[in-house]
Design a protein around this motif. Sequence first.
Motif, PDB file in Angstrom:
ATOM      1  N   PRO A 246       0.809  -1.235   0.000  1.00 33.14           N
ATOM      2  CA  PRO A 246       0.000   0.000   0.000  1.00 33.14           C
ATOM      3  C   PRO A 246       0.836   1.275   0.000  1.00 33.14           C
ATOM      4  N   CYS A 247       1.950   1.296   0.732  1.00 29.24           N
ATOM      5  CA  CYS A 247       2.784   2.495   0.757  1.00 29.24           C
ATOM      6  C   CYS A 247       3.344   2.802  -0.622  1.00 29.24           C
ATOM      7  N   THR A 248       3.747   1.784  -1.378  1.00 26.81           N
ATOM      8  CA  THR A 248       4.287   1.999  -2.716  1.00 26.81           C
ATOM      9  C   THR A 248       3.196   2.473  -3.666  1.00 26.81           C
ATOM     10  N   VAL A 249       1.997   1.904  -3.549  1.00 25.11           N
ATOM     11  CA  VAL A 249       0.865   2.357  -4.369  1.00 25.11           C
ATOM     12  C   VAL A 249       0.576   3.829  -4.101  1.00 25.11           C
ATOM     13  N   ALA A 250       0.594   4.210  -2.826  1.00 28.26           N
ATOM     14  CA  ALA A 250       0.304   5.604  -2.475  1.00 28.26           C
ATOM     15  C   ALA A 250       1.361   6.544  -3.043  1.00 28.26           C
ATOM     16  N   MET A 251       2.631   6.155  -2.952  1.00 22.98           N
ATOM     17  CA  MET A 251       3.704   6.992  -3.497  1.00 22.98           C
ATOM     18  C   MET A 251       3.553   7.175  -4.995  1.00 22.98           C
ATOM     19  N   LEU A 252       3.331   6.071  -5.693  1.00 12.42           N
ATOM     20  CA  LEU A 252       3.226   6.142  -7.148  1.00 12.42           C
ATOM     21  C   LEU A 252       1.965   6.892  -7.579  1.00 12.42           C
ATOM     22  N   THR A 253       0.909   6.785  -6.789  1.00 11.88           N
ATOM     23  CA  THR A 253      -0.307   7.541  -7.094  1.00 11.88           C
ATOM     24  C   THR A 253      -0.052   9.040  -7.008  1.00 11.88           C
ATOM     25  N   LEU A 254       0.649   9.471  -5.956  1.00 13.08           N
ATOM     26  CA  LEU A 254       1.021  10.881  -5.833  1.00 13.08           C
ATOM     27  C   LEU A 254       1.860  11.326  -7.019  1.00 13.08           C
ATOM     28  N   LEU A 255       2.799  10.502  -7.417  1.00 14.10           N
ATOM     29  CA  LEU A 255       3.671  10.859  -8.529  1.00 14.10           C
ATOM     30  C   LEU A 255       2.883  10.926  -9.833  1.00 14.10           C
ATOM     31  N   ARG A 256       2.006   9.965 -10.048  1.00 12.71           N
ATOM     32  CA  ARG A 256       1.194   9.947 -11.261  1.00 12.71           C
ATOM     33  C   ARG A 256       0.333  11.205 -11.360  1.00 12.71           C
ATOM     34  N   ASP A 257      -0.276  11.603 -10.270  1.00  9.54           N
ATOM     35  CA  ASP A 257      -1.161  12.765 -10.273  1.00  9.54           C
ATOM     36  C   ASP A 257      -0.408  14.074 -10.463  1.00  9.54           C
ATOM     37  N   SER A 258       0.900  14.060 -10.203  1.00  6.70           N
ATOM     38  CA  SER A 258       1.690  15.290 -10.319  1.00  6.70           C
ATOM     39  C   SER A 258       2.287  15.466 -11.707  1.00  6.70           C
ATOM     40  N   GLN A 259       2.154  14.454 -12.578  1.00  3.59           N
ATOM     41  CA  GLN A 259       2.793  14.492 -13.886  1.00  3.59           C
ATOM     42  C   GLN A 259       1.771  14.740 -14.998  1.00  3.59           C
ATOM     43  N   PRO A 260       2.218  15.232 -16.151  1.00  7.63           N
ATOM     44  CA  PRO A 260       1.316  15.405 -17.289  1.00  7.63           C
ATOM     45  C   PRO A 260       0.706  14.073 -17.719  1.00  7.63           C
ATOM     46  N   ASP A 261      -0.522  14.109 -18.193  1.00  6.90           N
ATOM     47  CA  ASP A 261      -1.218  12.878 -18.565  1.00  6.90           C
ATOM     48  C   ASP A 261      -0.506  12.123 -19.685  1.00  6.90           C
ATOM     49  N   GLU A 262       0.184  12.849 -20.562  1.00  7.69           N
ATOM     50  CA  GLU A 262       0.814  12.192 -21.712  1.00  7.69           C
ATOM     51  C   GLU A 262       2.178  11.595 -21.381  1.00  7.69           C
ATOM     52  N   GLN A 263       2.696  11.823 -20.185  1.00  9.91           N
ATOM     53  CA  GLN A 263       4.018  11.298 -19.837  1.00  9.91           C
ATOM     54  C   GLN A 263       3.943   9.791 -19.633  1.00  9.91           C
ATOM     55  N   ARG A 264       4.816   9.056 -20.323  1.00  5.71           N
ATOM     56  CA  ARG A 264       4.816   7.599 -20.225  1.00  5.71           C
ATOM     57  C   ARG A 264       5.812   7.090 -19.184  1.00  5.71           C
ATOM     58  N   ALA A 265       6.951   7.761 -19.039  1.00 10.33           N
ATOM     59  CA  ALA A 265       7.981   7.312 -18.095  1.00 10.33           C
ATOM     60  C   ALA A 265       7.578   7.659 -16.673  1.00 10.33           C
ATOM     61  N   VAL A 266       7.732   6.696 -15.766  1.00 11.65           N
ATOM     62  CA  VAL A 266       7.408   6.943 -14.360  1.00 11.65           C
ATOM     63  C   VAL A 266       8.457   7.841 -13.733  1.00 11.65           C
ATOM     64  N   PHE A 267       9.725   7.527 -13.960  1.00 14.86           N
ATOM     65  CA  PHE A 267      10.829   8.298 -13.386  1.00 14.86           C
ATOM     66  C   PHE A 267      11.664   8.891 -14.515  1.00 14.86           C
ATOM     67  N   THR A 268      12.006  10.156 -14.403  1.00 12.13           N
ATOM     68  CA  THR A 268      12.795  10.828 -15.431  1.00 12.13           C
ATOM     69  C   THR A 268      13.955  11.572 -14.801  1.00 12.13           C
ATOM     70  N   GLY A 269      14.909  11.944 -15.637  1.00  9.82           N
ATOM     71  CA  GLY A 269      16.015  12.762 -15.186  1.00  9.82           C
ATOM     72  C   GLY A 269      15.586  14.199 -14.981  1.00  9.82           C
ATOM     73  N   ALA A 270      16.528  15.035 -14.579  1.00 12.21           N
ATOM     74  CA  ALA A 270      16.216  16.436 -14.292  1.00 12.21           C
ATOM     75  C   ALA A 270      15.708  17.168 -15.525  1.00 12.21           C
ATOM     76  N   ASP A 271      16.125  16.721 -16.736  1.00 11.30           N
ATOM     77  CA  ASP A 271      15.698  17.372 -17.968  1.00 11.30           C
ATOM     78  C   ASP A 271      14.416  16.774 -18.525  1.00 11.30           C
ATOM     79  N   GLY A 272      13.797  15.842 -17.811  1.00  7.10           N
ATOM     80  CA  GLY A 272      12.572  15.219 -18.270  1.00  7.10           C
ATOM     81  C   GLY A 272      12.786  14.018 -19.166  1.00  7.10           C
ATOM     82  N   GLY A 273      14.033  13.703 -19.504  1.00 10.88           N
ATOM     83  CA  GLY A 273      14.332  12.543 -20.343  1.00 10.88           C
ATOM     84  C   GLY A 273      14.659  11.320 -19.503  1.00 10.88           C
TER      85      GLY A 273
END
Length: 403
Positions: A246-273
Amino acid sequence: MAWAEKHGNGYRVRYRLDDNRLSTETGFTTYDQARDRALDIESLMRTGKFVDPRAGQTLVRNWVLAWSEATDVSESSWAKYDSHLRNHILPRFGDTPLNQISRIVVKGWVKKLRRGLADNTVADIVTLFSMILGEAVDEGLIGANPCRKLRARTGDQPERPHATTIQVRTIAAQTVRAQDEILIYTAAYTGMRWGEIAGLQWPNVDLDNAKLRIHPDHGALHEVNGRVYLGPPKTAASVRIIDLAPCTVAMLTLLRDSQPDEQRAVFTGADGGWHRRSNFRRRVWLPATQGHRTRGWVPVIPAMHFHDLRHTHKTWMIEDDTPDVLQHRRLGHRQHGISGVYSHTTQVMADNLLAALQRRWEQSGSTIRGDLYRTTKGVKIFCSQSAPTDAEQPADEDRRRAV
């Protein structure tokens, strides 16, 4: 037929090959030595194991060329093979005929390699050379592989470190971006490899059912000769479904909601790549584990590598009495032997593991800090079900942290 005869100051062995040509082996000092070799040759000929000595005169570099043209491996594996061949194998043995490579010569070469290279690197080089010479045996160019069962490791390499849940919490908190904080937590609480987590895409994450998938075709990020691309994971066993606590689901949910809908990568570098491993190590991992005086970060486990989070996850599973079959499946390892055939994972096993991971999270007081305010509305988030108190509101300086 083979026979021994006098030759100069010593003796030689003569025998006829399949094409009726006469061949000779010299250098025997006594008649008994030559006679024993002649008997051996006759025995090998009868059993079909005799190797024509002319075939073994092929130079190693010529055989490597033929071997490489017939070898089908991933681009990342070939990059490693090519490096070992160019830097270590061909400089030493490239101009040596295959049948002149003795075991004692190989052992001396390995001893020199150990003086400047890590045990694992030496083992990789010897394994590759053994693979190449093993193919030469199968092709009838030489009679035996001089690298077979050669001990490449000294056995005195230090044990890799692992972290407690408190140490993981500290390492994760000592990051500038909340996204990197979540990446470290996700690695520790799933046991994923670097390539798997760096290449994770949202279409392979099912937050509603608390699972993520390591895809067989694009389940890992690879970096070869400066080029970054998605490709298959390390092994066939790496293709798997990973259940999320559950803790991992909650973390990833927060991250998903903070990113643009079209972004496919879960984790990106500082430049977005895509992440580059060396950049992440220098900018994120080393300051988090070794400390950063200016930022007030303390050393945690200075010698720890990112891969040691897999060691950490494995250790946690052992401490929590997770069955071996689930340990192997979760880490993407093949379980060998009878256990690998007759053991199977069940939902009960998975539920027990996830409950244990959730307990670790809550008992360590782990939190997610950062600017995930689009979802959190400025409230410091706990990924357990407990509600935050006023004392847990983020300080103003925490708002500088970006995803």
